[in-house]
Design a protein around this motif. Structure first.
Motif, PDB file in Angstrom:
ATOM      1  N   LEU A  28       0.828  -1.212   0.000  1.00 24.76           N
ATOM      2  CA  LEU A  28       0.000   0.000   0.000  1.00 24.76           C
ATOM      3  C   LEU A  28       0.861   1.261   0.000  1.00 24.76           C
ATOM      4  CD1 LEU A  28      -2.692  -1.072   2.633  1.00 24.76           C
ATOM      5  CD2 LEU A  28      -2.838  -1.205   0.134  1.00 24.76           C
ATOM      6  N   GLY A  29       2.180   1.080  -0.101  1.00 27.82           N
ATOM      7  CA  GLY A  29       3.070   2.233  -0.065  1.00 27.82           C
ATOM      8  C   GLY A  29       3.413   2.686   1.338  1.00 27.82           C
ATOM      9  N   VAL A  30       3.213   1.806   2.330  1.00 25.94           N
ATOM     10  CA  VAL A  30       3.472   2.171   3.725  1.00 25.94           C
ATOM     11  C   VAL A  30       4.831   1.616   4.159  1.00 25.94           C
ATOM     12  CG1 VAL A  30       2.698   1.881   6.102  1.00 25.94           C
ATOM     13  CG2 VAL A  30       1.021   2.198   4.280  1.00 25.94           C
ATOM     14  N   VAL A 128      -1.082   3.475  14.734  1.00 19.78           N
ATOM     15  CA  VAL A 128      -1.547   3.583  13.343  1.00 19.78           C
ATOM     16  C   VAL A 128      -1.111   2.309  12.623  1.00 19.78           C
ATOM     17  CG1 VAL A 128      -1.310   4.850  11.170  1.00 19.78           C
ATOM     18  CG2 VAL A 128      -1.383   6.091  13.342  1.00 19.78           C
ATOM     19  N   LEU A 129      -2.069   1.569  12.070  1.00 17.57           N
ATOM     20  CA  LEU A 129      -1.777   0.286  11.440  1.00 17.57           C
ATOM     21  C   LEU A 129      -0.935  -0.594  12.359  1.00 17.57           C
ATOM     22  CD1 LEU A 129      -1.057   1.293   7.719  1.00 17.57           C
ATOM     23  CD2 LEU A 129      -3.201   0.534   8.724  1.00 17.57           C
ATOM     24  N   SER A 138       6.514   9.108   5.286  1.00 17.32           N
ATOM     25  CA  SER A 138       5.109   9.222   4.892  1.00 17.32           C
ATOM     26  C   SER A 138       4.281  10.037   5.878  1.00 17.32           C
ATOM     27  CB  SER A 138       4.496   7.833   4.751  1.00 17.32           C
ATOM     28  OG  SER A 138       4.312   7.247   6.006  1.00 17.32           O
ATOM     29  N   GLY A 139       4.838  10.362   7.037  1.00 14.35           N
ATOM     30  CA  GLY A 139       4.088  11.162   8.001  1.00 14.35           C
ATOM     31  C   GLY A 139       3.125  10.351   8.854  1.00 14.35           C
ATOM     32  N   LEU A 140       3.185   9.032   8.794  1.00 14.19           N
ATOM     33  CA  LEU A 140       2.323   8.212   9.651  1.00 14.19           C
ATOM     34  C   LEU A 140       2.864   8.197  11.075  1.00 14.19           C
ATOM     35  CD1 LEU A 140       1.500   5.082   7.442  1.00 14.19           C
ATOM     36  CD2 LEU A 140       0.264   7.231   7.668  1.00 14.19           C
ATOM     37  N   GLY A 141       1.950   7.959  12.032  1.00 12.54           N
ATOM     38  CA  GLY A 141       2.360   7.893  13.433  1.00 12.54           C
ATOM     39  C   GLY A 141       2.456   9.278  14.043  1.00 12.54           C
TER      40      GLY A 141
ATOM     41  N   PRO B 125       1.601   6.419   1.169  1.00 15.75           N
ATOM     42  CA  PRO B 125       0.513   5.519   1.554  1.00 15.75           C
ATOM     43  C   PRO B 125      -0.777   5.881   0.815  1.00 15.75           C
ATOM     44  CG  PRO B 125       1.733   6.178   3.491  1.00 15.75           C
ATOM     45  CD  PRO B 125       2.251   7.012   2.339  1.00 15.75           C
ATOM     46  N   ARG B 166      -2.153  13.120  -0.340  1.00 17.49           N
ATOM     47  CA  ARG B 166      -1.925  14.310   0.475  1.00 17.49           C
ATOM     48  C   ARG B 166      -1.029  15.243  -0.326  1.00 17.49           C
ATOM     49  NH1 ARG B 166       3.078  13.140   4.503  1.00 17.49           N
ATOM     50  NH2 ARG B 166       4.237  11.797   3.097  1.00 17.49           N
ATOM     51  N   TRP B 183      -6.665   8.046   1.615  1.00 12.90           N
ATOM     52  CA  TRP B 183      -6.017   7.399   2.751  1.00 12.90           C
ATOM     53  C   TRP B 183      -6.572   7.978   4.032  1.00 12.90           C
ATOM     54  CZ3 TRP B 183      -2.864   3.397   3.695  1.00 12.90           C
ATOM     55  CH2 TRP B 183      -2.256   3.332   4.947  1.00 12.90           C
ATOM     56  N   HIS B 185      -6.132   6.634   8.045  1.00 11.94           N
ATOM     57  CA  HIS B 185      -5.652   5.514   8.862  1.00 11.94           C
ATOM     58  C   HIS B 185      -6.660   5.110   9.945  1.00 11.94           C
ATOM     59  CE1 HIS B 185      -4.118   8.769  11.553  1.00 11.94           C
ATOM     60  NE2 HIS B 185      -4.543   7.937  12.462  1.00 11.94           N
ATOM     61  N   ALA B 190      -7.586   1.372   5.450  1.00 13.77           N
ATOM     62  CA  ALA B 190      -7.099   2.753   5.409  1.00 13.77           C
ATOM     63  C   ALA B 190      -6.965   3.260   3.981  1.00 13.77           C
ATOM     64  CB  ALA B 190      -5.747   2.852   6.128  1.00 13.77           C
ATOM     65  N   ALA B 191      -6.562   2.356   3.088  1.00  6.61           N
ATOM     66  CA  ALA B 191      -6.330   2.752   1.695  1.00  6.61           C
ATOM     67  C   ALA B 191      -7.584   2.503   0.867  1.00  6.61           C
ATOM     68  CB  ALA B 191      -5.156   1.972   1.117  1.00  6.61           C
ATOM     69  N   MET B 219      -4.523  13.640   5.016  1.00  4.42           N
ATOM     70  CA  MET B 219      -4.315  12.535   5.916  1.00  4.42           C
ATOM     71  C   MET B 219      -4.588  12.992   7.343  1.00  4.42           C
ATOM     72  SD  MET B 219      -0.903  11.058   4.225  1.00  4.42           S
ATOM     73  CE  MET B 219      -0.655   9.978   5.624  1.00  4.42           C
ATOM     74  N   THR B 221      -2.860  12.478   9.977  1.00  2.00           N
ATOM     75  CA  THR B 221      -1.679  12.975  10.681  1.00  2.00           C
ATOM     76  C   THR B 221      -0.870  13.777   9.678  1.00  2.00           C
ATOM     77  OG1 THR B 221      -0.440  11.021  10.078  1.00  2.00           O
ATOM     78  CG2 THR B 221      -1.538  10.999  12.206  1.00  2.00           C
ATOM     79  N   SER B 222      -0.170  14.730  10.156  1.00  2.00           N
ATOM     80  CA  SER B 222       0.689  15.483   9.248  1.00  2.00           C
ATOM     81  C   SER B 222       1.825  16.104  10.035  1.00  2.00           C
ATOM     82  CB  SER B 222      -0.107  16.566   8.551  1.00  2.00           C
ATOM     83  OG  SER B 222      -0.686  17.432   9.490  1.00  2.00           O
TER      84      SER B 222
END
Lengths: 289, 222
Positions: A28-30, A128-129, A138-141, B125, B166, B183, B185, B190-191, B219, B221-222
């Protein structure tokens, strides 16, 4: 237990929450993300009695300072540094009890790059996930810590690990990375392959959680053209057009279009995470297991 | 199907195929084998002409199985296509229409008439590389990438259509915008798009340049 939390008094240059990351979502690109020096993160967790997947703090070069709202056991490992509680020195690499309201200061790294701080109960920001790791690509978390951030802690497990102090490897004076060649070693000249596996590179100051960048001789391609995007693995040594190898670390992109000359053994990536800018790097070609 | 299997490190394999369609077919087959318990892999990552298998316990055995594999074409998906509402209001629509040799309205009609599939994901993502336009509509990337492309931008590059989940830098040709959230989460899944998903773009409202593509689809979060 509602006051089980710590306030960030000094966030330092870059301090992030990290656990073992979120593998399994690359399609998924994560990115996988997670602590760069995974053995150090696991050790400090063990020292405070946490599960191995508890979230810890990962500092970068300049440490950080925290003030717990309740008594908490902490352990500091990875890059060696001076650790104080209300100004008084305490042990590095061992469990330390910090009273509520006291100032825990994690000093700048004496050597190495990344210091890990485990707090008993673990940091329990929203996952997250399935992971609490900050992913800088990716800016997650959670966002990197800033002064004033309050981090919730989980309940302390008892009893703690019965470990007083644990040996840890010193950050490398010279980084030696074992590499299996391929999958795109045929994109490079024989001379480039010889240079790659014999010359000394230096860790670039442009390195980050995405990749360990190097300075040194350029690796010459044997063919022109573009490689169609393909999946990337942790430890992949990608060679952009300028010819300087980049070793992919935890926040690496899941696909990429530059050829991968080889892949670093996973066991050598903890040392890569602790190699400060300017550290000499050698790549040693090894046979596949 | 000609399959070239390249070892990657100690526990991964890169399987190289002759075309994107073959990569899609192999990806579908590998997912089927994993679901049936015949394959243990942490990651199965399709890309333009390859499939990466990572976290293999016995890469040597998997490599020899793959070399002898007889892979059927990807089976048609029974699930409905994801419909993405779109306004054909991108700043590069005129340039793309010129490359195609048609008026802008016709370019929008051509794009909206195509049925797409997510060939693979990457870049960010939730970012899918969608195929489905005939090869004569391939377009080059922009000579100079933009430093900021708004979230929700629908864009073309090479044979692919993509939607930016994003705001980010980007070099694709922006033909439109959507309010679809690619996306999130906090959502399961999520996707919105994953490899193999069928996609249609559904025009909403009149084409115009007054869209506010940057305000939605961000998204969490950023």
């Amino acid at each position: 237990m509602s006051d089980r939390a710590v306030s960030v008094v000094r966030a330092g240059a870059l301090t992030t929450v990290q656990d073992r990351g979120r593998p399994g979502h690359a399609h998924l690109g994560v990115p996988r993300s997670g602590a760069l020096d995974a053995p150090a993160a696991a050790l400090v967790n063990r020292l405070v009695g946490n599960r191995p997947d508890a979230a810890v703090l990962e500092t970068t070069l300049t440490g950080c300072a925290l003030r717990p709202r309740s008594d908490v056991t902490v352990a500091v490992g990875g890059a060696p540094c001076r650790v104080t509680v209300d100004g008084g020195p305490v042990a590095w690499g061992a469990p330390v009890r910090v009273p509520a309201g006291a100032l825990l200061d994690i000093g700048p790294a004496v050597s190495g790059v990344r210091t890990y701080v485990a707090l008993a109960g673990g940091v329990i920001v929203e996952p997250v996930l399935g992971s609490r790791s900050t992913d800088l690509l990716s800016g997650l978390g959670p966002a990197p810590l800033t002064d004033g951030t309050v981090l919730p802690l989980g309940p302390e497990r008892v009893p703690h690990a019965r470990v007083d102090v644990a040996p840890q490897p010193a950050p490398p004076a010279e980084l030696v990375l074992r590499v299996t060649l391929g999958p795109r070693d045929d994109w490079f000249t024989q001379e480039a392959l010889r240079v790659f596996a014999s010359r000394t590179f230096l860790v670039s100051s442009a390195s980050n959680r995405i990749g360990l960048r190097t300075e040194g001789p350029a690796l010459e391609r044997a063919r022109d053209g573009e490689l169609a995007s393909e999946g990337m693995v942790l430890g992949a040594v990608q060679v952009p057009p300028a010819g300087r190898p980049v070793v992919f670390l935890a926040d690496h992109p899941t696909t990429g279009g530059y050829p991968v000359i080889g892949v670093v053994r996973t066991g050598d990536l903890a040392a890569a995470a602790q190699a400060a800018p300017g550290t000499p790097v050698r790549f040693v070609a090894v046979r596949r297991r | 199907m000609s399959v070239r299997v390249l070892p990657v490190g100690d526990d991964a394999l890169l399987v190289e195929l002759a075309s994107g369609a073959e990569a899609e077919a192999l990806h579908a087959e590998l997912l089927r084998r994993r679901a049936a318990g015949l394959l243990s892999a942490r990651e199965i990552v399709p890309a333009a002409r390859t499939v990466l298998l990572d976290g293999l316990t016995d890469p040597g055995r998997v490599a020899s199985e793959l070399a002898a594999a007889d892979v059927p074409p990807a089976p048609p998906r029974a699930d409905a296509a994801v419909e993405i509402p779109i306004r054909y209001d991108g700043p590069d629509l005129a340039e793309v229409a010129a490359l195609w040799g048609v008026p802008e309205e016709e370019a929008a009609r051509i794009h909206a008439a195509a049925e797409f599939r997510v060939a693979f994901c990457g870049f960010a993502p939730g970012f899918g590389y969608l195929t489905g336009l005939p090869p004569r509509y391939d377009v080059p990337r922009r000579a100079t990438p933009r430093t900021a492309v708004p979230a929700g931008s629908v864009a073309l590059a090479g044979p692919y259509t993509g939607v930016y989940p994003r705001a980010s830098p980007g070099g694709w040709q922006l033909i439109g915008s959507t309010e679809a959230v690619l996306w999130d989460h906090t959502r399961v899944p999520a996707a919105l798009l994953s490899p193999g998903t069928r996609v249609r773009f559904v025009p909403v409202g009149p084409a115009g340049r007054a869209g506010s593509a940057g305000s939605t689809g961000r998204m969490g979060t950023s």
